[in-house]
Write a protein that holds these residues in place. Structure first.
Motif, PDB file in Angstrom:
ATOM      1  N   TYR A  49      -2.904  39.821  97.035  1.00  0.00           N
ATOM      2  CA  TYR A  49      -4.031  38.897  96.988  1.00  0.00           C
ATOM      3  C   TYR A  49      -5.297  39.586  96.483  1.00  0.00           C
ATOM      4  CZ  TYR A  49      -7.205  35.157  98.454  1.00  0.00           C
ATOM      5  OH  TYR A  49      -8.129  34.156  98.470  1.00  0.00           O
ATOM      6  N   THR A  60     -13.072  26.593  94.102  1.00  0.00           N
ATOM      7  CA  THR A  60     -12.342  27.518  93.255  1.00  0.00           C
ATOM      8  C   THR A  60     -12.397  28.883  93.932  1.00  0.00           C
ATOM      9  OG1 THR A  60     -12.156  28.370  91.010  1.00  0.00           O
ATOM     10  CG2 THR A  60     -14.355  28.225  91.919  1.00  0.00           C
ATOM     11  N   HIS A  61     -11.610  29.808  93.409  1.00  0.00           N
ATOM     12  CA  HIS A  61     -11.720  31.187  93.882  1.00  0.00           C
ATOM     13  C   HIS A  61     -12.337  32.010  92.774  1.00  0.00           C
ATOM     14  CE1 HIS A  61      -9.529  31.085  97.700  1.00  0.00           C
ATOM     15  NE2 HIS A  61      -8.823  30.121  97.131  1.00  0.00           N
ATOM     16  N   SER A  73     -10.478  30.557  89.407  1.00  0.00           N
ATOM     17  CA  SER A  73      -9.215  29.835  89.394  1.00  0.00           C
ATOM     18  C   SER A  73      -8.989  29.223  90.764  1.00  0.00           C
ATOM     19  CB  SER A  73      -8.082  30.816  89.077  1.00  0.00           C
ATOM     20  OG  SER A  73      -6.849  30.242  89.432  1.00  0.00           O
ATOM     21  N   PRO A  74      -8.391  28.043  90.797  1.00  0.00           N
ATOM     22  CA  PRO A  74      -8.065  27.488  92.119  1.00  0.00           C
ATOM     23  C   PRO A  74      -6.942  28.268  92.786  1.00  0.00           C
ATOM     24  CG  PRO A  74      -7.571  25.911  90.338  1.00  0.00           C
ATOM     25  CD  PRO A  74      -8.060  27.146  89.690  1.00  0.00           C
ATOM     26  N   LYS A  75      -6.149  28.992  91.994  1.00  0.00           N
ATOM     27  CA  LYS A  75      -5.026  29.754  92.553  1.00  0.00           C
ATOM     28  C   LYS A  75      -5.263  31.241  92.359  1.00  0.00           C
ATOM     29  CE  LYS A  75      -1.277  26.436  92.220  1.00  0.00           C
ATOM     30  NZ  LYS A  75      -0.819  26.382  93.585  1.00  0.00           N
TER      31      LYS A  75
END
Length: 741
Positions: A87, A647-648, A706-708
Motif C-alpha cells: 500500500y 480520491t487517494h 487515483s481512487p484505487k
DNA sequence: AGCACGCCGACT
DNA sequence: GTCGGCGTGCTC
C-alpha cells in the motif's frame, strides 16, 4: 517436519533466501521466528516467513541460531508488513522496521538482571545456633531469607541488614545460601502507586454508544470499526476504558493509541489506576523510552504479562497476543502519520490490523477527520455520537476579533487586541487563569530590512529564519540551522530591522508589558528542553502559580484545569493559508480543540479568536461549535475539487543537491510513470515543491491521484525499480500524504 | 545494506 | 608493474 526456512533478511536485499533448519532447531523454528543466518562471510538477522520442504536453490546454508525462544512476530503482523509494503509503496524490509523495534531486531539487548539470594537448604537449628555465636550477621541473613523461598534481591536485603553483602558471600562459600541472577523490569513507574479508579456510571447517551462498542468487541470481525464522535468533555475516555474491560473479560488484550503529545503522565496514570488493581499490567510505548525500557515493554507485551498497551503511533504494531480491541483516540490527529518510510498512518493501520486479527477497532474524536466521517457515511465505519458533556456544562462562548479593524484602531500590527487584553485583565482580577495559544514559536518568524527589503533566509532551505530573542539567534524551523542575529542588514548595512510575524516569545513580551503584575509562562519546544520542564510548568499552572500560559500545539491537548476560564487564540490564520487542501480542516480542529481548554470548572469559559480572515468557514463554524456544518461544506468542497476522501493522493518527491539534476530526474521519472498508467490515475508535474529547497536539497514533486491506491502503488514501485536515478538523487513516495510541502 | 569483483589512472 | 578509485552485482 519442514527442513528448510525462507528468510527475510533485515537489510534491504529485495528478495528472500532459503536456509536449512538444523536438526536441534527443528521444533523451535516456525513462521515469525527471528534467526541469525550466514550471508557470505557474515551473520545477519532475519525473520522466517515460510517453512519449506524443498529449498529453491541447490545449495543452502544452515540457520546459525535462533534469536529468542518463541516466534517474535505473529502471522498477522507479517501479513501487515506485506500490506504496508504494497500500500505505502516501500520495500517489505522497510515495513518490517516499523513492526519490529530496532532494539528487538538487533537482539543485543537483554533483560536487566539483579543478583538475588535464597537459602540453599532448610536451616539446620544447630548450624544457626553456631552462627549466632561466631557470626551473628550471617545468622540474621539466614533468618531473614527463611520466609522467601524464591529468594530476595541482594540490594533489598542490604537495605534492611547492614553488612548483608559480606555475610551472603561467606554463607555462599559454606554452601548455605545460593545466589542467582533474575530478570527485573526497567519500569519507570516502579516507585509510583496508583489509587484504584473505579468505572464511572455512564449517562444515557454514553450507554447507547457503549452498547454499540460492546457489540463490536464481542463479535470481532463481524462488525465495522466504530467511529465515536463525541464533543469535548462528553466522556469518550470512560467508554474506551470500559470497552477495554470488555476485551479483557473476554480473555483478550487491547491497544490504545494516543497522539504522542498527549501521552502525558496523567493519561498513563488514568489507565494504570483503572486496570492495575485487577492484576492487568499496562505497557507504555512512546518515543522517549530508552532502548532498555523499550526492550522490556516489548517483551512484557509479547509474553502476555502486559495485556493493555497505551502508546503513540508505532504502538499499533505492539505484539499483543489475542488482540481484542484497538482504540485510536483523537483519530483526526496528523501525528498518526509517519513522515518517514514506511509512511504509514496509525489510524489506517489500526483498521487494517483489526480486519486481519480480527479484532474490534474504535476511533474517537471530537472533530473526526473528513476521511473517517466519510467512511462512516458510506457505511465502512459505524458512527456513534455523543452530543452532550457529561457535566452538562455549556460550551464556552467564542468571540472572533477582526485583527484588520484592530490594526487600524491601534495604528500598528496588533498582537493582543483590546478586547483580548480586557478579557485577560478580568481573569487576573478574578484570580482566574488564561491560556494563550499561538502555533508558532520564537519571537518573529522573519526579519526584514525596511530599506532594501532583504529577508534573512536559511542557506539550506527556502525558508525565512525565525528570530529567537532568548537565544539571540536566527533559527531555521525546518532544518535547525542557526546563526547569529545580524546587528545591521547583511545586505545594505541599514541598522533598522523589522520583525515580521508573531511568535510565542513576542506574545510573552507583549503580555509582560500589558500586565506587569501577572505571572506569565511560556510553554513551547524552546522552554521545554529539560526533561522535567513540562511536568513542572503544568504543576505550577495547576497550583495557580501562573496567571497566563502562552504556548504552541503542546498546550492544545488534554490539559484539564478548572480555573482556566479564558482561552485566547492569538492568530487563527497561521495555518490557514498554506498550500494544503487540509489547511481549513486542521484549523477548525485546532480551534475546537483549544477552545475545549476553557471552562472545565464551575465558571463558564470564554474563548477569543483573533484573525485577519474572521469570516473564513473554519473560524465561523468553530465559533458556533458546529462540526456538522463545517464537515458538510468541507466535504462538498473536497468533492468539487476531487480531493481526498474522493480520491487517494500519492506524492513522489525527487530530491538532489543539484537543482538541474533534481528537475531532470523528476521529469524522467514523470515520463516513465506516465507510460501504462493504471486506469483512472491522473498525473501532475513535476513541479518544484512548495518548499523548493530543504536541508540543502532541491525538491521536485510529481503528484498522482487515483481512487484505487493498490494498482497505482504497484505501478510506481515497478517504475522506480526500473528507473535508476543519478547519484545523490532520491525519490520518496508518500501515499495519502499529510505533508504536502 | 554491505562487500566482493573488476576494470582504468597515478605512484614505487 | 602495483595500488586503489568506486561502478556493478550478488548474497541461500
Amino acid at each position: 517436519m519442514a527442513r528448510f526456512a525462507r528468510v527475510m533478511l533485515d537489510q534491504k536485499t529485495g528478495r528472500l533466501f532459503d536456509y536449512e533448519i538444523p536438526a536441534p532447531l527443528a521444533d523451535a523454528v516456525s513462521v515469525g521466528s527471528r534467526v541469525a543466518v550466514p550471508v557470505r562471510d557474515r551473520q545477519i538477522n532475519g525473520t522466517v516467513v515460510e517453512l519449506l520442504d524443498e529449498p529453491s536453490v541447490a545449495t543452502v546454508k544452515p540457520i546459525a541460531r535462533l534469536l529468542g525462544e518463541r516466534p517474535a512476530i505473529a502471522p498477522t503482523l507479517l501479513r501487515l508488513a506485506d500490506w504496508i509494503a504494497t500500500y505505502y509503496c516501500c520495500p517489505v524490509e522497510v515495513a518490517m522496521r516499523a513492526i519490529l523495534p530496532q532494539v528487538i531486531r538487533n537482539a543485543k539487548m537483554t533483560h536487566k538482571t539483579i543478583r538475588s539470594v535464597r537459602l540453599a537448604r532448610p536451616i539446620d537449628p544447630e548450624t544457626l545456633a553456631a552462627l549466632k555465636r561466631r557470626a551473628p550477621r550471617q545468622a540474621e541473613v539466614l533468618e531473614a531469607l527463611a520466609p522467601f523461598p524464591d529468594g530476595v534481591p541482594l540490594p533489598a536485603l542490604s537495605e534492611r541488614l547492614h553488612g548483608a553483602r559480606e555475610a551472603v558471600a561467606h554463607l555462599a562459600d559454606k554452601g548455605l545460601v545460593a545466589t542467582f541472577d533474575s530478570a527485573i523490569a526497567r519500569d519507570p513507574w516502579r516507585n509510583e502507586s496508583f489509587v484504584h479508579h473505579a468505572p464511572l456510571e455512564l449517562n444515557a447517551e454514553q450507554r447507547v454508544a457503549f452498547d454499540a462498542v460492546r457489540e463490536t468487541v464481542r463479535a470481532p470481525g463481524k462488525t465495522a470499526p466504530v467511529l465515536l464522535h463525541g464533543v469535548t468533555g462528553s466522556g469518550k475516555t470512560e467508554i474506551y476504558l470500559q470497552a477495554i474491560q470488555i476485551a479483557l473479560d473476554a480473555g483478550r488484550g487491547a491497544i490504545m493509541l494516543v497522539p504522542e503529545i498527549s501521552l502525558t503522565p496523567q493519561t498513563v496514570e488514568r489507565f494504570k489506576s483503572r486496570f492495575l488493581h485487577s492484576g492487568t499490567d499496562v505497557a507504555v510505548l512512546h518515543s522517549h523510552l530508552s532502548d532498555g525500557e523499550r526492550h522490556d515493554e516489548w517483551h512484557r507485551i509479547r509474553d502476555g504479562r502486559a495485556r493493555i498497551v497505551i502508546g503513540a503511533r508505532s504502538a499499533v504494531f505492539a505484539p499483543v497476543q489475542n488482540l481484542g480491541l484497538i482504540v485510536v483516540d483523537e483519530e483526526h490527529e496528523n501525528s498518526y502519520k509517519q513522515e518517514e518510510a514506511p509512511r504509514y498512518h496509525g489510524r489506517d493501520i489500526a483498521v487494517v490490523r483489526g480486519s486481519f486479527e480480527p479484532c474490534a477497532v474504535l476511533l474517537g474524536s471530537a472533530t473526526p477527520s473528513i476521511e473517517s466521517y466519510q467512511n462512516a457515511a458510506t457505511g465502512k465505519y459505524r458512527l456513534v455520537e455523543l452530543t452532550q458533556r457529561v457535566d452538562d456544562k455549556k460550551m464556552p462562548a467564542i468571540r472572533v476579533i477582526d485583527l484588520r479593524q484592530e490594526t487600524i484602531k491601534q495604528k500598528r500590527h496588533a498582537i493582543i487586541s483590546d478586547k483580548l487584553a480586557a478579557a485577560i485583565r478580568l481573569r487576573i482580577e478574578r484570580g482566574e487563569q488564561s491560556i494563550l495559544f499561538l502555533n508558532r514559536r520564537g519571537f518573529s518568524s522573519s526579519i526584514i530590512c525596511p530599506k532594501c527589503g532583504h529577508v534573512c533566509k536559511c542557506p539550506d532551505c527556502s525558508l525565512s529564519l525565525t528570530f529567537h530573542r532568548a537565544a539571540k539567534r536566527l533559527v531555521c524551523h525546518l532544518c535547525g540551522h542557526t546563526e547569529k542575529s545580524p546587528p545591521v542588514c547583511p545586505s545594505c548595512s541599514d541598522p533598522a530591522i523589522r520583525f515580521q510575524g508573531v511568535g510565542t516569545e513576542r506574545v510573552e513580551e507583549s503580555l509582560g508589558a500589558l500586565f506587569p503584575e501577572a505571572k506569565v509562562r511560556r510553554m513551547d519546544a524552546d522552554t521545554m528542553t529539560r526533561k522535567e520542564a513540562y511536568r513542572e510548568t503544568l504543576h505550577a499552572f495547576k497550583t495557580g502559580k501562573i496567571d497566563i500560559l502562552v504556548g504552541t500545539q503542546m498546550i492544545a491537548k488534554g490539559l484539564h484545569f478548572p480555573n482556566v476560564t479564558l482561552v485566547g487564540i492569538v492568530n487563527a490564520d497561521s495555518a490557514l493559508h498554506l498550500a494544503d487542501f487540509r489547511a481549513s480542516e486542521r484549523t477548525f480542529q485546532l480551534l475546537v480543540q483549544v477552545a475545549g481548554r476553557a471552562g472545565r470548572g464551575d465558571v463558564e469559559g470564554e474563548v477569543i479568536i483573533q484573525s485577519f480572515t474572521p469570516f473564513h468557514p473554519a473560524i465561523q463554524y468553530a465559533k458556533r461549535h458546529d462540526y456538522a456544518g463545517f464537515r458538510e461544506q468541507e466535504i462538498a468542497l473536497r468533492e468539487r475539487c476531487g480531493f481526498p476522501p474522493f480520491t487517494h493522493l500519492v506524492l513522489v518527491t525527487v530530491r538532489s543537491p543539484h537543482e538541474s539534476v533534481a528537475e531532470l530526474s523528476a521529469k524522467t521519472l514523470a515520463k516513465a510513470l506516465d507510460v501504462d498508467l493504471p486506469e483512472g490515475v491522473k498525473l501532475l508535474g513535476p513541479n518544484p515543491a512548495p518548499l523548493e529547497r530543504a536541508h540543502g536539497q532541491y525538491r521536485f514533486q510529481i503528484s498522482l491521484d487515483s481512487p484505487k491506491v493498490l494498482a497505482l502503488s504497484r505501478h510506481i514501485r515497478a517504475v522506480l525499480n526500473a528507473t535508476p536515478l543519478p547519484e545523490e538523487t532520491f525519490a520518496a513516495v508518500d501515499v495519502d500524504p499529510y505533508q504536502l510541502l
